[in-house]
Write a protein that holds these residues in place. Sequence first.
Motif, mmCIF file in Angstrom:
data_model
loop_
_atom_site.group_PDB
_atom_site.id
_atom_site.type_symbol
_atom_site.label_atom_id
_atom_site.label_comp_id
_atom_site.label_asym_id
_atom_site.label_seq_id
_atom_site.Cartn_x
_atom_site.Cartn_y
_atom_site.Cartn_z
ATOM 1 N N GLY A 344 0.803 -1.212 0.000
ATOM 2 C CA GLY A 344 0.000 0.000 0.000
ATOM 3 C C GLY A 344 0.837 1.264 0.000
ATOM 4 O O GLY A 344 0.297 2.369 -0.075
ATOM 5 N N ALA A 345 2.164 1.124 0.075
ATOM 6 C CA ALA A 345 3.054 2.282 0.083
ATOM 7 C C ALA A 345 3.190 2.838 -1.326
ATOM 8 O O ALA A 345 3.237 2.093 -2.310
ATOM 9 C CB ALA A 345 4.423 1.883 0.626
ATOM 10 N N LEU A 346 3.284 4.158 -1.441
ATOM 11 C CA LEU A 346 3.363 4.773 -2.769
ATOM 12 C C LEU A 346 4.636 4.377 -3.512
ATOM 13 O O LEU A 346 4.616 4.198 -4.734
ATOM 14 C CB LEU A 346 3.256 6.292 -2.647
ATOM 15 N N GLN A 347 5.742 4.237 -2.811
ATOM 16 C CA GLN A 347 6.955 3.794 -3.501
ATOM 17 C C GLN A 347 6.736 2.408 -4.115
ATOM 18 O O GLN A 347 7.142 2.151 -5.252
ATOM 19 C CB GLN A 347 8.150 3.769 -2.544
ATOM 20 N N PHE A 348 6.101 1.502 -3.383
ATOM 21 C CA PHE A 348 5.810 0.179 -3.937
ATOM 22 C C PHE A 348 4.930 0.297 -5.173
ATOM 23 O O PHE A 348 5.197 -0.320 -6.205
ATOM 24 C CB PHE A 348 5.118 -0.713 -2.907
ATOM 25 N N LEU A 349 3.865 1.075 -5.079
ATOM 26 C CA LEU A 349 2.917 1.165 -6.191
ATOM 27 C C LEU A 349 3.573 1.728 -7.437
ATOM 28 O O LEU A 349 3.312 1.247 -8.557
ATOM 29 C CB LEU A 349 1.719 2.032 -5.769
ATOM 30 N N PHE A 350 4.433 2.719 -7.278
ATOM 31 C CA PHE A 350 5.088 3.300 -8.451
ATOM 32 C C PHE A 350 6.073 2.321 -9.089
ATOM 33 O O PHE A 350 6.091 2.152 -10.311
ATOM 34 C CB PHE A 350 5.798 4.603 -8.081
ATOM 35 N N GLN A 351 6.907 1.673 -8.275
ATOM 36 C CA GLN A 351 7.862 0.750 -8.876
ATOM 37 C C GLN A 351 7.158 -0.471 -9.457
ATOM 38 O O GLN A 351 7.581 -1.011 -10.482
ATOM 39 C CB GLN A 351 8.937 0.346 -7.857
ATOM 40 N N ASP A 352 6.060 -0.882 -8.832
ATOM 41 C CA ASP A 352 5.338 -2.062 -9.313
ATOM 42 C C ASP A 352 4.755 -1.820 -10.702
ATOM 43 O O ASP A 352 4.900 -2.649 -11.605
ATOM 44 C CB ASP A 352 4.231 -2.415 -8.322
ATOM 45 N N THR A 353 4.099 -0.679 -10.894
ATOM 46 C CA THR A 353 3.512 -0.401 -12.208
ATOM 47 C C THR A 353 4.597 -0.134 -13.246
ATOM 48 O O THR A 353 4.407 -0.414 -14.437
ATOM 49 C CB THR A 353 2.502 0.768 -12.132
ATOM 50 N N THR A 354 5.753 0.354 -12.809
ATOM 51 C CA THR A 354 6.867 0.575 -13.734
ATOM 52 C C THR A 354 7.450 -0.747 -14.200
ATOM 53 O O THR A 354 7.711 -0.948 -15.401
ATOM 54 C CB THR A 354 7.950 1.430 -13.061
ATOM 55 N N VAL A 355 7.674 -1.668 -13.276
ATOM 56 C CA VAL A 355 8.182 -2.988 -13.648
ATOM 57 C C VAL A 355 7.216 -3.678 -14.602
ATOM 58 O O VAL A 355 7.611 -4.234 -15.639
ATOM 59 C CB VAL A 355 8.421 -3.848 -12.392
ATOM 60 N N LYS A 356 5.939 -3.642 -14.279
ATOM 61 C CA LYS A 356 4.933 -4.325 -15.098
ATOM 62 C C LYS A 356 4.866 -3.770 -16.525
ATOM 63 O O LYS A 356 4.804 -4.533 -17.499
ATOM 64 C CB LYS A 356 3.554 -4.213 -14.442
ATOM 65 N N ASN A 357 4.873 -2.442 -16.653
ATOM 66 C CA ASN A 357 4.513 -1.832 -17.939
ATOM 67 C C ASN A 357 5.680 -1.306 -18.757
ATOM 68 O O ASN A 357 5.535 -1.142 -19.968
ATOM 69 C CB ASN A 357 3.512 -0.704 -17.677
ATOM 70 N N TYR A 358 6.820 -1.089 -18.128
ATOM 71 C CA TYR A 358 7.981 -0.630 -18.875
ATOM 72 C C TYR A 358 9.077 -1.688 -18.978
ATOM 73 O O TYR A 358 9.765 -1.760 -19.991
ATOM 74 C CB TYR A 358 8.589 0.611 -18.221
ATOM 75 N N LEU A 359 9.281 -2.469 -17.929
ATOM 76 C CA LEU A 359 10.426 -3.386 -17.895
ATOM 77 C C LEU A 359 10.036 -4.820 -18.255
ATOM 78 O O LEU A 359 10.458 -5.342 -19.286
ATOM 79 C CB LEU A 359 11.097 -3.329 -16.517
ATOM 80 N N ALA A 360 9.218 -5.457 -17.440
ATOM 81 C CA ALA A 360 8.779 -6.821 -17.752
ATOM 82 C C ALA A 360 7.771 -6.827 -18.903
ATOM 83 O O ALA A 360 7.644 -7.821 -19.614
ATOM 84 C CB ALA A 360 8.158 -7.462 -16.511
ATOM 85 N N ARG A 361 7.064 -5.717 -19.058
ATOM 86 C CA ARG A 361 6.022 -5.563 -20.082
ATOM 87 C C ARG A 361 4.996 -6.687 -19.999
ATOM 88 O O ARG A 361 4.619 -7.316 -20.981
ATOM 89 C CB ARG A 361 6.632 -5.463 -21.489
ATOM 90 N N SER A 362 4.570 -6.922 -18.770
ATOM 91 C CA SER A 362 3.553 -7.934 -18.496
ATOM 92 C C SER A 362 2.757 -7.506 -17.271
ATOM 93 O O SER A 362 3.327 -7.353 -16.183
ATOM 94 C CB SER A 362 4.190 -9.298 -18.228
ATOM 95 N N PRO A 363 1.442 -7.292 -17.412
ATOM 96 C CA PRO A 363 0.626 -6.873 -16.268
ATOM 97 C C PRO A 363 0.633 -7.877 -15.121
ATOM 98 O O PRO A 363 0.300 -7.529 -13.988
ATOM 99 C CB PRO A 363 -0.778 -6.731 -16.860
ATOM 100 N N SER A 364 1.003 -9.124 -15.401
ATOM 101 C CA SER A 364 0.994 -10.149 -14.354
ATOM 102 C C SER A 364 2.336 -10.270 -13.638
ATOM 103 O O SER A 364 2.478 -11.078 -12.718
ATOM 104 C CB SER A 364 0.608 -11.505 -14.947
#
Length: 527
Positions: A344-364
């Motif tokens: 629920g921390a904002l740092q987690f949420l930002f890095q999580d959506t970055t990993v999903k959509n820019y780096l791993a390029r997988s929403p899962s």
Amino acid sequence: MKQYITLVLTPAVASASLLLAGCGGSDGAAIAPDTRQNTAQQACDALKSKTISGATIGAATLVAAAAPTPGYCRITAKIDPSLNFELRLPDSWNGKLYYGGGGGYNGAIPDASGFNLSALQQGYATVNSDSGHQGSPVDASFALNDPNAAQLFGSLSIPTVMSSALDMVKAAYGAAPKHAYFEGCSNGGREALMTAQRYPNLFDGIIARAPAYNWVGFMGAFNRTAVALAAPGGQFTNAKLALLARSVRDACDGKDGIVDGMVSNPAACTAADFNPASLRCAGGADSGDSCLSDAQLAVVASWTTPAVFSGSPTYRNAGWQLSGNEDDPGAWPTWVTGNGNVQGALQFLFQDTTVKNYLARSPSANSLTYGAFDQNQNALYALEALNSATSTDLRPFKNSGGKLILWHGTNDAALSYKSTTEYYQGLQTRFGSAAAVSEFAQFYLAPAVDHCAGGPGADTSDLLTALDNWVDKNTAPATLAASKFAVDGKVELSRPLCPYPQYPRYTGPANDAQAGKLAANYTCTQP
């Protein structure tokens, strides 16, 4: 004033060919706004149902004055396919334009509050956009399959909107703006530096507050700390966080000449004064709220040390300095620990959506088990090219007469003030000396202030007026005023806002709590 070339935009607004050109900087021949300027109602009438420079106006609504907001014409407009913006045209226009930056991953148009309201009150025509997509500011899914939206967010939305907004202002008031300024915090601060670097002729002056300029570096640091917090025993209770903050204050609060619950001389707070290892539980295992376990000390180490990633010297984050106010609700609880829930921390949420959509390029993808943040060098390079604004080559901006103010709160748990300090020091290296940089840039640290605002420190400073005086009157900013306001609008405390590297040192009467709240009892001092 800057000389602007208007772009007539097609739906392909994110084309790499999109450029704004300018001819010189301030030429000394100030162009006064038309004395026959329209009222807000007349501005609305002039723009209603028009398409101007590629922007289709959806609504032109008169907003009646209601303290503290002045009367203005609210223009909503869209540049196809998905870039929305709002232009606010006041009754008493001062002849200038103010562009307010966004936050997070944007996705919504900032409203007429905060810095935008302050500018509107001063008579500026103001403009804000959603950066080219719609959604939550902690959601980067727009970038997964929409290169146009990704480019707009990265660097193109501001010059695209400006090309339309300038013509709208001229159509509404009968005169082009005398000056145009940009101010933003967090991602808005990144937008500020991105614009200075890539579109140096677009604004006469720029304010970058707590700039998220090093996207790869701080997202990687967010990921590293989230992983440490999610490890068994890594999470902090409120009592443990209070222990950490109190220990820092006990060691360093008085180094600014007064014990007031704030460490206002952070440069003097060294490992010799406080070492987190002094709080280690016996044997390293968690034995209660009076100490920190090895897993919790690992979180502190992740937080305070530089995060460095392979691929480029710019793939780094400076690390945070323990401030003594980590337990402020707007600090670690919001950004780091998530009040006990790391996800629920904002740092987690930002890095999580970055990993999903820019780096791993997988929403899962699971950002906590993704592995090395720099494992995919191509993805990291693309993220850097789109979103980072790390270049210190501001020669075109300086040569055009542009002025830059940097600002950062020292209790910022979102972005490290040490990173902004590194950028400013990088400017000094690039231009050869502090004196050379001071010709066009100034940097301020706001002691004990949270991310963009909040915290126990004096978080409110009118940087826009300081910037305007610099641009319009060639009066460079020096020591400025900073205040903290109570809910009822009264000033709780005031401080001088000191040019870096100075800090406000208390020089008033000893043991006088009321005197400690007054800026007059502080002197900007070298560390």
